[in-house]
Design an enzyme around this catalytic site. Structure first.
Site, PDB file in Angstrom:
ATOM      1  N   HIS A  10      33.188  53.030  57.656  1.00 35.69           N
ATOM      2  CA  HIS A  10      34.233  52.035  57.500  1.00 35.69           C
ATOM      3  C   HIS A  10      34.454  51.997  55.992  1.00 35.69           C
ATOM      4  CE1 HIS A  10      35.952  48.789  60.040  1.00 35.69           C
ATOM      5  NE2 HIS A  10      36.293  48.300  58.876  1.00 35.69           N
ATOM      6  N   ALA A 428      33.024  42.607  38.456  1.00 32.47           N
ATOM      7  CA  ALA A 428      32.025  42.723  37.398  1.00 32.47           C
ATOM      8  C   ALA A 428      31.706  41.302  36.948  1.00 32.47           C
ATOM      9  CB  ALA A 428      32.586  43.529  36.243  1.00 32.47           C
ATOM     10  N   ARG A 507      41.471  33.314  37.461  1.00 32.25           N
ATOM     11  CA  ARG A 507      40.459  33.634  38.488  1.00 32.25           C
ATOM     12  C   ARG A 507      39.113  33.673  37.785  1.00 32.25           C
ATOM     13  NH1 ARG A 507      40.586  39.452  40.626  1.00 32.25           N
ATOM     14  NH2 ARG A 507      39.252  39.690  38.831  1.00 32.25           N
TER      15      ARG A 507
HETATM   16 FE   LIG Z   1      36.016  43.694  57.808  1.00 33.82          FE
END
Ligand SMILES: [Fe+2]
Length: 576
Positions: A10, A428, A507
């Site tokens: 995935h 980071a 942010r």
């Molecule tokens: Fe997911």
């Protein structure tokens, strides 16, 4: 007792290892392979996890993998029969399901272990249960409402639940083909951002537009009673043509998701690299508004239905920091936790903890207070990385580095800051960061011209001393993982222009001393020099996964026009 958690085949392939419920190591495979969002079997991350604990695969008691091919199988089959998918698509899905089922074989082959010596019990954990477990079981809450929202995993796009002690319970799901993540990705593609994981760019762009098309999008994302929603599928093709979410040994790529009807409604798609018009910004703003409306619909229902005051979120959509920052302001929830790898990589963590608590019934014993679960390097490794490129350096005691780097930052220098263990998740957080002075408005352009080469509309992020958060931001609820956007206080915006977005937001990462003492000290030294307890923090990379090893930091430093590199006890300054 050792439990491995794995996210394989995935996007965001990853692994983690827990010992008696304590997290020993967690890392994303992309950092080792140097391919963003690498999808496949996370053999390098697994090797790192085992090495960190100094054990072998034979010592592992349980393995949790965050896929369950059997989950919702009857729904998958019914849907497939109705849609008559291509033979190619069916073959591809079956091959992938077989690979997921055969984890034992793959583990032994890749790690060079005799299958007869492998004694661990294997557990398949449904994708969204793993997401929810990743958020709840490492949260500080004994009781919480749980929400997982993403594109798709195991046929589900949205799952709500209730966490209580060492158990979680599923309350509701929204299934394929209805998905908020798919809507966001479809519009991201239409906006010309076609790489996997580009959704964050659209979130940045949204601040430049007006939500003029919210009404149009409301007809595409229809809210239903009890916190549910449904898509108008005429605007998408994933349900008819299939959009694969499964890859092996590669960087994930998605086919086009929006349909002809979407183009008729919103106009021709933007070509990657073409100019961004106000129309594009308005569509981005409308998409963001639509997502927030739908998520508030889900979250408010979840709060009312459960009566809980704490919320744990996970899934790719939980990386939407603009929405995350509004949850405590606009709902009755009073606490929120999102672990740093909220996207698919985090399901490895969820799978391991799901096995430990839900399957084995063990009591809660661990809270994820920081994200520093990755590889850490010795002085010798750093020294040889510097030596290989003949870099002149000075060494300093580690505790002197914060003051030295704070002085460089205050002088306007851009510094690569590589310290301690690598971060878990896409941000980071002060161990693999590039730092700069947030007071200089021109810093954004300088960083882009010299190092990052990002789209100019994307903001850079602030790291703020946890204790000063409320002085600079309108909210002070801590977020050490940089997953929430808060309004910068109006009177502070001119003071930190390089980290204040066009809409007056940031942010932020809140940095508490106990979470990262060295980074905290650096920001404090910067505050003592400048009066501002904030630094600009962007990830240490240049169009690549965040650097992991000292060699990669050195190469990135040399390739770009960074002024200095502070790596462990070593300080390198470029001439002139
Ligand atoms: Fe997911």
């Amino acid at each position: 007792m050792y439990i491995l958690g794995i996210n394989a085949y995935h996007a965001g392939s990853s692994a983690c290892l827990i010992q008696d419920g304590r997290l020993i190591a967690a890392a994303e495979e992309e950092r080792f392979r140097r391919v963003k969002y690498w999808a496949g079997f996370p053999v390098e991350a697994l090797r790192y996890c085992l090495a960190e604990a100094a054990i072998r695969l034979n010592d592992v008691d349980h393995v949790g993998i965050s896929r369950n091919p059997s989950a919702n199988l009857h729904k998958k089959v019914l849907f497939a029969l109705r849609r008559r998918p291509s033979v190619h698509l069916i073959r591809q899905r079956l091959a992938n399901m077989a690979a997921v089922r055969d984890v034992r074989k793959e583990l032994c082959a890749q790690l060079g272990t005799d299958p007869h010596a492998f004694r661990a019990e294997l557990h398949h954990v449904e994708h969204h249960r793993a997401h929810m477990a990743s958020a709840f079981f490492v949260s500080p809450f004994a009781e919480a409402a749980l929400l997982s929202v993403d594109g798709f995993g195991d046929f589900v796009s949205t799952m709500t639940g209730l966490g209580s002690g060492n158990r979680l319970q599923v309350l509701d799901t929204v299934n394929y083909p209805h998905s908020l993540g798919i809507v966001y990705t479809a519009v991201t593609q239409w906006l010309g951002f076609v790489n996997f994981g580009d959704e964050g760019k659209v979130q940045g762009l949204a601040a430049y537009g007006k939500p003029k098309y919210l009404e149009a999008l409301r007809r595409i994302v229809r809210l239903k009673p009890r916190g549910r929603f449904e898509l108008d599928l005429d605007y998408f093709v994933h349900w008819a043509e299939g959009v694969d979410m499964t890859w092996e040994g590669t960087s994930p790529r998605l086919g086009r998701i929006y349909s002809r009807k979407f183009i008729e409604k919103f106009g021709p798609p933007r070509h990657p690299g073409a100019d961004i018009t106000p129309h594009h910004a308005n569509v981005a703003a409308s998409l963001q508004a639509c997502l927030e409306e739908a998520e508030f619909h889900i979250v408010r229902h979840l709060q009312a239905a459960t009566g809980r005051t704490a919320l744990c979120m996970a899934g790719g959509v939980a990386l939407n920091s603009t929405f995350n920052g509004k949850v405590l302001l606009e709902t009755a929830f009073q606490d929120i936790f999102i672990q740093p790898a909220a996207g698919d990589a985090g399901t490895a963590l969820g799978a391991a903890y799901y096995v430990y608590h839900q399957v084995l019934g063990q009591p809660r014993a661990f809270v994820m207070n920081d994200a520093y679960t990755g590889p850490c390097f010795r002085n010798g490794t750093v020294e040889s990385a510097l030596g290989r490129r003949n870099l002149a350096y000075r060494t300093h005691a580690l505790e002197e580095m914060p003051a030295l780097v704070a002085r460089l930052l205050a002088e306007g220098k851009i510094v690569g800051w590589f310290q301690g263990a690598m971060e878990w998740g896409p941000r980071a957080l002060g161990n693999r960061s590039i730092l700069a002075d947030p007071r200089r408005g021109e810093m954004k352009e300088i960083l882009n011209a010299r190092i990052k080469h990002r789209e100019t509309f994307r903001p850079f992020a602030p790291s703020v001393l946890a204790e000063s958060t409320g002085e600079y931001f309108e909210q002070s609820y801590p977020d050490p993982f940089m997953l929430k956007v808060y309004n910068v206080r109006e009177n502070r915006r001119a003071q930190i222009p390089a980290v204040t977005h066009v809409d007056g937001t940031g942010r932020l990462q809140t940095v508490a001393r106990e979470q990262n003492p060295l980074y905290w000290q650096l920001i404090r030294e910067f505050a003592e020099r400048t009066g501002v307890p904030v630094v600009l923090n962007t990830s240490f990379n240049e169009n690549e996964p965040i650097v992991c090893r000292p060699e990669e930091a050195v190469e990135c430093f040399l390739r770009t026009r960074m002024d200095a590199l502070a790596i462990g006890e070593y300080l390198v300054e470029k001439e002139g």
